[in-house]
Motif scaffolding. Structure first.
Motif, PDB file in Angstrom:
ATOM      1  N   GLU A  85       0.834  -1.197   0.000  1.00  0.00           N
ATOM      2  CA  GLU A  85       0.000   0.000   0.000  1.00  0.00           C
ATOM      3  C   GLU A  85       0.871   1.250   0.000  1.00  0.00           C
ATOM      4  OE1 GLU A  85      -3.151   0.100   2.766  1.00  0.00           O
ATOM      5  OE2 GLU A  85      -3.656  -2.014   2.558  1.00  0.00           O
ATOM      6  N   PRO A  86       0.435   2.310  -0.678  1.00  0.00           N
ATOM      7  CA  PRO A  86       1.242   3.539  -0.730  1.00  0.00           C
ATOM      8  C   PRO A  86       1.351   4.184   0.640  1.00  0.00           C
ATOM      9  CG  PRO A  86      -0.932   3.909  -1.673  1.00  0.00           C
ATOM     10  CD  PRO A  86      -0.817   2.434  -1.440  1.00  0.00           C
ATOM     11  N   GLY A  87       2.499   4.778   0.906  1.00  0.00           N
ATOM     12  CA  GLY A  87       2.711   5.456   2.179  1.00  0.00           C
ATOM     13  C   GLY A  87       3.864   4.862   2.950  1.00  0.00           C
ATOM     14  N   ILE A  88       3.966   5.244   4.202  1.00  0.00           N
ATOM     15  CA  ILE A  88       5.040   4.795   5.082  1.00  0.00           C
ATOM     16  C   ILE A  88       4.426   4.425   6.432  1.00  0.00           C
ATOM     17  CG2 ILE A  88       5.548   7.151   5.898  1.00  0.00           C
ATOM     18  CD1 ILE A  88       8.514   6.371   5.902  1.00  0.00           C
ATOM     19  N   VAL A  89       4.991   3.417   7.089  1.00  0.00           N
ATOM     20  CA  VAL A  89       4.441   2.958   8.366  1.00  0.00           C
ATOM     21  C   VAL A  89       4.859   3.921   9.478  1.00  0.00           C
ATOM     22  CG1 VAL A  89       4.323   1.071  10.023  1.00  0.00           C
ATOM     23  CG2 VAL A  89       4.493   0.572   7.582  1.00  0.00           C
ATOM     24  N   PHE A  90       3.876   4.364  10.234  1.00  0.00           N
ATOM     25  CA  PHE A  90       4.049   5.367  11.294  1.00  0.00           C
ATOM     26  C   PHE A  90       3.567   4.745  12.606  1.00  0.00           C
ATOM     27  CE2 PHE A  90       2.484   8.815  13.936  1.00  0.00           C
ATOM     28  CZ  PHE A  90       3.372   9.856  13.727  1.00  0.00           C
ATOM     29  N   TYR A 123      11.562   3.357   8.408  1.00  0.00           N
ATOM     30  CA  TYR A 123      11.105   3.818   7.104  1.00  0.00           C
ATOM     31  C   TYR A 123      10.507   2.669   6.282  1.00  0.00           C
ATOM     32  CZ  TYR A 123      13.842   7.798   8.587  1.00  0.00           C
ATOM     33  OH  TYR A 123      14.346   8.833   9.302  1.00  0.00           O
ATOM     34  N   ASN A 124       9.573   1.959   6.887  1.00  0.00           N
ATOM     35  CA  ASN A 124       8.983   0.787   6.253  1.00  0.00           C
ATOM     36  C   ASN A 124       7.854   1.152   5.303  1.00  0.00           C
ATOM     37  OD1 ASN A 124      10.186  -1.565   8.010  1.00  0.00           O
ATOM     38  ND2 ASN A 124       9.572   0.040   9.443  1.00  0.00           N
ATOM     39  N   ILE A 125       7.830   0.493   4.141  1.00  0.00           N
ATOM     40  CA  ILE A 125       6.648   0.580   3.296  1.00  0.00           C
ATOM     41  C   ILE A 125       5.612  -0.381   3.876  1.00  0.00           C
ATOM     42  CG2 ILE A 125       7.970   1.193   1.246  1.00  0.00           C
ATOM     43  CD1 ILE A 125       7.522  -1.669   0.250  1.00  0.00           C
ATOM     44  N   ALA A 126       4.343  -0.163   3.543  1.00  0.00           N
ATOM     45  CA  ALA A 126       3.258  -0.967   4.116  1.00  0.00           C
ATOM     46  C   ALA A 126       3.019  -2.212   3.277  1.00  0.00           C
ATOM     47  CB  ALA A 126       1.987  -0.133   4.201  1.00  0.00           C
ATOM     48  N   MET A 127       3.262  -3.379   3.856  1.00  0.00           N
ATOM     49  CA  MET A 127       3.069  -4.653   3.173  1.00  0.00           C
ATOM     50  C   MET A 127       2.114  -5.496   4.008  1.00  0.00           C
ATOM     51  SD  MET A 127       7.065  -5.298   2.152  1.00  0.00           S
ATOM     52  CE  MET A 127       6.762  -6.634   1.006  1.00  0.00           C
ATOM     53  N   LYS A 128       1.113  -6.063   3.342  1.00  0.00           N
ATOM     54  CA  LYS A 128       0.098  -6.850   4.056  1.00  0.00           C
ATOM     55  C   LYS A 128      -0.130  -8.181   3.354  1.00  0.00           C
ATOM     56  CE  LYS A 128      -2.609  -2.944   5.881  1.00  0.00           C
ATOM     57  NZ  LYS A 128      -3.963  -2.346   5.937  1.00  0.00           N
ATOM     58  N   GLU A 129      -0.463  -9.185   4.152  1.00  0.00           N
ATOM     59  CA  GLU A 129      -0.853 -10.476   3.603  1.00  0.00           C
ATOM     60  C   GLU A 129      -2.236 -10.351   2.969  1.00  0.00           C
ATOM     61  OE1 GLU A 129      -1.474 -15.039   5.296  1.00  0.00           O
ATOM     62  OE2 GLU A 129      -1.540 -13.317   6.652  1.00  0.00           O
ATOM     63  N   PRO A 178       0.940   9.253   4.439  1.00  0.00           N
ATOM     64  CA  PRO A 178       1.650   9.656   3.224  1.00  0.00           C
ATOM     65  C   PRO A 178       3.123   9.924   3.530  1.00  0.00           C
ATOM     66  CG  PRO A 178      -0.430  10.836   3.433  1.00  0.00           C
ATOM     67  CD  PRO A 178      -0.203  10.120   4.724  1.00  0.00           C
ATOM     68  N   VAL A 179       3.964   9.666   2.558  1.00  0.00           N
ATOM     69  CA  VAL A 179       5.407   9.850   2.773  1.00  0.00           C
ATOM     70  C   VAL A 179       5.742  11.283   3.146  1.00  0.00           C
ATOM     71  CG1 VAL A 179       7.656   9.761   1.618  1.00  0.00           C
ATOM     72  CG2 VAL A 179       5.999   7.941   1.245  1.00  0.00           C
TER      73      VAL A 179
END
Length: 204
Positions: free
Chosen positions: A131-136, A172-178, A202-203
């Motif tokens: 998913e677009p964005g960054i994990v916060f 600075y992780n991108i969002a990855m989901k199963e 959002p980044v």
């Protein structure tokens, strides 16, 4: 901002790698897709793999149409450009391994470069949605003091070098989901997970 190095002593890593190198009886060989990887991230992760007794070879073809089956895994570090259909087919054929599987793809995302629709569609077929964005992280107790995007991840299962419940720091992780696509009977295992207090922002 993207960070790849953690300041500090590398003595423990070097000693551990040296011991692993002496004790290892299985040679691991990986192909590093340099032509799509961020140069800085590429050099850092290549060095890390080599320190752990892993043979690394560059795949720097401008157009990747085939990946050597001798590799145990291929690595993509912070890709800055998308993959074309021929390259996606090469990745699929490598991972399928003529139906025998037992191959791996190691992907390190970069929050600065997320316009990769072809590659992300490919990952979705293997059970991973990006998913677009960054994990916060909203919980102060499980994030860095100065960086809300530097947080702890917890191991969900017992894997080599890992114990369920063990924690790891990651930034600075991108969002990855199963996902539940179950494409061609493929299944996904989550090894590391964020906390329930994490969010995607959002980044910028």
């Amino acid at each position: 901002v993207t960070m790849y190095e953690i300041d500090g002593s590398t003595l423990e890593t070097s000693l551990t790698s040296a011991i692993a190198s002496v004790m290892s009886t299985e040679a691991i060989k990986v192909g590093f897709i340099a032509s799509h990887s961020n140069a800085e991230a590429y050099e850092y992760y290549k060095k890390l793999l080599e320190m752990n007794n892993i043979t690394v070879e560059n795949i720097d073809d401008k157009l990747i149409t085939e990946i050597n089956k001798e590799y145990d895994a291929v690595v993509i570090a912070a890709p800055k450009k998308d993959f074309v259909s021929e390259e996606i087919n090469a990745l699929s054929e490598f991972l399928s391994n003529d139906g025998k599987l037992n191959k791996s793809l190691i992907f390190y995302g970069d929050s600065s470069y997320q316009n990769l629709p072809n590659f992300y569609n490919f990952l979705a077929e293997w059970g991973i949605d990006v998913e677009p964005g960054i994990v916060f992280e909203t919980n102060d107790s499980v994030r860095g003091t100065d960086y809300s995007t530097y947080l702890s991840l917890s191991a969900t299962s017992d894997y080599p070098f890992m114990t369920a419940g063990q924690y790891f720091a990651s930034g600075y992780n991108i969002a990855m989901k199963e996902n539940d696509n179950n494409y061609l009977g493929r299944e996904t295992d989550v090894i590391l997970t964020t906390n329930g207090t994490s969010a995607i922002v959002p980044v910028d």
